[in-house]
Design a protein around this motif. Structure first.
Motif, PDB file in Angstrom:
ATOM      1  N   GLY A 162       0.773  -1.236   0.000  1.00 37.57           N
ATOM      2  CA  GLY A 162       0.000   0.000   0.000  1.00 37.57           C
ATOM      3  C   GLY A 162       0.801   1.281   0.000  1.00 37.57           C
ATOM      4  O   GLY A 162       0.264   2.344   0.345  1.00 37.57           O
ATOM      5  N   PHE A 163       2.077   1.234  -0.357  1.00 37.81           N
ATOM      6  CA  PHE A 163       2.838   2.479  -0.445  1.00 37.81           C
ATOM      7  C   PHE A 163       3.718   2.455  -1.688  1.00 37.81           C
ATOM      8  O   PHE A 163       4.017   1.397  -2.243  1.00 37.81           O
ATOM      9  CB  PHE A 163       3.667   2.738   0.815  1.00 37.81           C
ATOM     10  N   ASP A 164       4.105   3.651  -2.103  1.00 36.70           N
ATOM     11  CA  ASP A 164       4.847   3.832  -3.353  1.00 36.70           C
ATOM     12  C   ASP A 164       6.357   3.778  -3.085  1.00 36.70           C
ATOM     13  O   ASP A 164       6.884   4.610  -2.340  1.00 36.70           O
ATOM     14  CB  ASP A 164       4.476   5.176  -3.966  1.00 36.70           C
ATOM     15  N   PRO A 165       7.079   2.814  -3.675  1.00 38.79           N
ATOM     16  CA  PRO A 165       8.527   2.744  -3.451  1.00 38.79           C
ATOM     17  C   PRO A 165       9.277   3.964  -3.979  1.00 38.79           C
ATOM     18  O   PRO A 165      10.359   4.286  -3.493  1.00 38.79           O
ATOM     19  CB  PRO A 165       8.941   1.469  -4.194  1.00 38.79           C
ATOM     20  N   LYS A 166       8.698   4.658  -4.968  1.00 37.90           N
ATOM     21  CA  LYS A 166       9.347   5.867  -5.481  1.00 37.90           C
ATOM     22  C   LYS A 166       9.362   6.971  -4.422  1.00 37.90           C
ATOM     23  O   LYS A 166      10.300   7.766  -4.357  1.00 37.90           O
ATOM     24  CB  LYS A 166       8.637   6.345  -6.748  1.00 37.90           C
ATOM     25  N   ARG A 167       8.325   7.006  -3.604  1.00 35.83           N
ATOM     26  CA  ARG A 167       8.300   7.982  -2.507  1.00 35.83           C
ATOM     27  C   ARG A 167       9.401   7.663  -1.499  1.00 35.83           C
ATOM     28  O   ARG A 167      10.049   8.575  -0.970  1.00 35.83           O
ATOM     29  CB  ARG A 167       6.940   7.951  -1.823  1.00 35.83           C
ATOM     30  N   GLU A 168       9.613   6.381  -1.231  1.00 35.93           N
ATOM     31  CA  GLU A 168      10.675   5.994  -0.307  1.00 35.93           C
ATOM     32  C   GLU A 168      12.050   6.350  -0.886  1.00 35.93           C
ATOM     33  O   GLU A 168      12.959   6.729  -0.154  1.00 35.93           O
ATOM     34  CB  GLU A 168      10.605   4.490  -0.016  1.00 35.93           C
ATOM     35  N   GLN A 169      12.173   6.243  -2.203  1.00 34.48           N
ATOM     36  CA  GLN A 169      13.416   6.641  -2.865  1.00 34.48           C
ATOM     37  C   GLN A 169      13.662   8.136  -2.672  1.00 34.48           C
ATOM     38  O   GLN A 169      14.803   8.572  -2.436  1.00 34.48           O
ATOM     39  CB  GLN A 169      13.349   6.310  -4.354  1.00 34.48           C
ATOM     40  N   LEU A 170      12.623   8.931  -2.742  1.00 28.82           N
ATOM     41  CA  LEU A 170      12.761  10.369  -2.531  1.00 28.82           C
ATOM     42  C   LEU A 170      13.162  10.677  -1.092  1.00 28.82           C
ATOM     43  O   LEU A 170      13.926  11.620  -0.841  1.00 28.82           O
ATOM     44  CB  LEU A 170      11.443  11.077  -2.876  1.00 28.82           C
ATOM     45  N   ILE A 171      12.656   9.897  -0.141  1.00 27.93           N
ATOM     46  CA  ILE A 171      13.035  10.086   1.259  1.00 27.93           C
ATOM     47  C   ILE A 171      14.521   9.786   1.441  1.00 27.93           C
ATOM     48  O   ILE A 171      15.242  10.525   2.122  1.00 27.93           O
ATOM     49  CB  ILE A 171      12.171   9.197   2.174  1.00 27.93           C
ATOM     50  N   LEU A 172      14.984   8.720   0.819  1.00 30.71           N
ATOM     51  CA  LEU A 172      16.415   8.406   0.866  1.00 30.71           C
ATOM     52  C   LEU A 172      17.236   9.517   0.208  1.00 30.71           C
ATOM     53  O   LEU A 172      18.325   9.869   0.674  1.00 30.71           O
ATOM     54  CB  LEU A 172      16.688   7.081   0.162  1.00 30.71           C
ATOM     55  N   THR A 173      16.712  10.063  -0.875  1.00 32.16           N
ATOM     56  CA  THR A 173      17.387  11.149  -1.582  1.00 32.16           C
ATOM     57  C   THR A 173      17.546  12.368  -0.678  1.00 32.16           C
ATOM     58  O   THR A 173      18.610  12.984  -0.611  1.00 32.16           O
ATOM     59  CB  THR A 173      16.595  11.525  -2.845  1.00 32.16           C
ATOM     60  N   LEU A 174      16.473  12.718   0.030  1.00 36.85           N
ATOM     61  CA  LEU A 174      16.513  13.847   0.959  1.00 36.85           C
ATOM     62  C   LEU A 174      17.512  13.591   2.083  1.00 36.85           C
ATOM     63  O   LEU A 174      18.317  14.471   2.429  1.00 36.85           O
ATOM     64  CB  LEU A 174      15.121  14.096   1.537  1.00 36.85           C
ATOM     65  N   ALA A 175      17.482  12.385   2.648  1.00 38.36           N
ATOM     66  CA  ALA A 175      18.404  12.044   3.732  1.00 38.36           C
ATOM     67  C   ALA A 175      19.852  12.091   3.253  1.00 38.36           C
ATOM     68  O   ALA A 175      20.749  12.545   3.977  1.00 38.36           O
ATOM     69  CB  ALA A 175      18.068  10.658   4.285  1.00 38.36           C
ATOM     70  N   LEU A 176      20.088  11.636   2.035  1.00 37.18           N
ATOM     71  CA  LEU A 176      21.436  11.651   1.476  1.00 37.18           C
ATOM     72  C   LEU A 176      21.933  13.084   1.290  1.00 37.18           C
ATOM     73  O   LEU A 176      23.089  13.402   1.603  1.00 37.18           O
ATOM     74  CB  LEU A 176      21.460  10.906   0.140  1.00 37.18           C
ATOM     75  N   ALA A 177      21.069  13.959   0.793  1.00 29.07           N
ATOM     76  CA  ALA A 177      21.459  15.357   0.594  1.00 29.07           C
ATOM     77  C   ALA A 177      21.792  16.024   1.924  1.00 29.07           C
ATOM     78  O   ALA A 177      22.771  16.790   2.023  1.00 29.07           O
ATOM     79  CB  ALA A 177      20.329  16.111  -0.108  1.00 29.07           C
ATOM     80  N   ILE A 178      21.016  15.749   2.960  1.00 27.07           N
ATOM     81  CA  ILE A 178      21.283  16.323   4.285  1.00 27.07           C
ATOM     82  C   ILE A 178      22.622  15.817   4.816  1.00 27.07           C
ATOM     83  O   ILE A 178      23.434  16.580   5.346  1.00 27.07           O
ATOM     84  CB  ILE A 178      20.150  15.982   5.266  1.00 27.07           C
ATOM     85  N   THR A 179      22.865  14.522   4.665  1.00 22.93           N
ATOM     86  CA  THR A 179      24.112  13.931   5.148  1.00 22.93           C
ATOM     87  C   THR A 179      25.316  14.532   4.443  1.00 22.93           C
ATOM     88  O   THR A 179      26.336  14.839   5.073  1.00 22.93           O
ATOM     89  CB  THR A 179      24.092  12.403   4.951  1.00 22.93           C
ATOM     90  N   VAL A 180      25.212  14.699   3.131  1.00 25.59           N
ATOM     91  CA  VAL A 180      26.304  15.311   2.374  1.00 25.59           C
ATOM     92  C   VAL A 180      26.569  16.733   2.868  1.00 25.59           C
ATOM     93  O   VAL A 180      27.718  17.139   3.054  1.00 25.59           O
ATOM     94  CB  VAL A 180      25.968  15.319   0.868  1.00 25.59           C
ATOM     95  N   ALA A 181      25.503  17.486   3.103  1.00 28.59           N
ATOM     96  CA  ALA A 181      25.650  18.880   3.526  1.00 28.59           C
ATOM     97  C   ALA A 181      26.314  18.998   4.895  1.00 28.59           C
ATOM     98  O   ALA A 181      27.135  19.897   5.113  1.00 28.59           O
ATOM     99  CB  ALA A 181      24.279  19.558   3.542  1.00 28.59           C
TER     100      ALA A 181
END
Length: 265
Positions: A162-181
């Protein structure tokens, strides 16, 4: 206590390790090493933009890293091989960033500090940003842990749940950007991917569950930060690369331990 630069450096290294550990596990599971590299390399362009417009380096690095991660995510699967796309984007972003830095006039910039980190120069405000970003990443990953795991294992299972894996990919993307910063000050753009991948890869040899792997990766990352800083102090070596070297040594030791355990069984 925070008046001592070594104390601030140690706390900064541990904070980055806590942010990178759970995220690094997903990077390893999803085989996203090049994705982390591309996002990290883009951060140098964010540094140049931050200095140009006189804003926080964290803000600029976060914005450009997030833009790079989203661009790669959107372009993936549109006729380009993922490794080729990530290679082009990573090196292009780094090159444009370095060229942009060269155009800055009237601004003194230690380029080596952004490429390889300058953890010994971490200030109290930097420490607040690092730990704030690390806390945000940990909370974000913990909030979506089961969904992220399901999407990593099987996209069809994620849709069925019942959830979209693409949305989870975006969450990982956001977390990765924060970690890099937050990590750019500690280990620099060229070594951020190492702190994401090496502790997680080392933990995989010891863990029996995903949660255990994340905790062990955090411990390995924190140990690498503390021991690497001590080694840099004793041997007068660069702090950021020293931290990564300790992580690599731990990876080799744990890999050998895992190999022996597998052989004996």
């Amino acid at each position: 206590m925070l008046d001592d630069f070594m104390t601030r450096a140690t706390l900064a290294g541990v904070g980055v390790a806590f942010a990178a550990a759970p995220l690094g596990c997903f990077v390893v599971w999803r085989r996203m090493a090049y994705f982390g590299d591309a996002t990290a390399h883009a951060a140098i362009l964010g540094v140049a933009l931050s200095l140009t417009f006189q804003m926080s380096v964290f803000t600029g690095a976060l914005a450009v890293a997030l833009l790079m991660a989203l661009t790669v995510t959107l372009l993936a699967g549109r006729g380009y091989a993922m490794d080729t796309l990530l290679g082009v984007m990573a090196h292009s972003a780094l090159a444009f960033g370095l060229v942009a830095v060269s155009f800055l006039s009237g601004v003194r910039i230690d380029l080596m500090a952004y490429l390889f980190g300058d953890i010994l120069a971490v200030s109290r405000s930097d420490l607040a940003v690092i730990w704030g970003g690390a806390a945000l990443v940990v909370i974000l990953i913990a909030w979506r842990w089961s969904q992220l795991l399901t999407a990593t294992l099987n996209e069809e299972l994620a849709y069925a749940s019942g959830f979209d894996p693409k949305r989870e990919q975006l969450i990982l993307t956001l977390a990765l950007a924060i970690t890099v910063a937050v990590a750019i000050k500690v280990v620099g753009v060229l070594l951020i991917a190492a702190m994401l991948i090496i502790p997680a890869a080392a933990a995989r040899n010891l863990a029996r569950s995903p949660e255990t792997m994340a905790l062990i990766a955090a411990a390995i990352g924190a140990t690498s930060a503390v021991a690497g800083l001590r080694a840099a102090y004793v041997f007068d070596t660069p702090a950021g690369p020293s931290i990564v070297c300790v992580a690599a040594i731990l990876f080799a030791c744990f890999s050998l331990l895992g190999w022996q355990r597998h052989t004996n069984s």
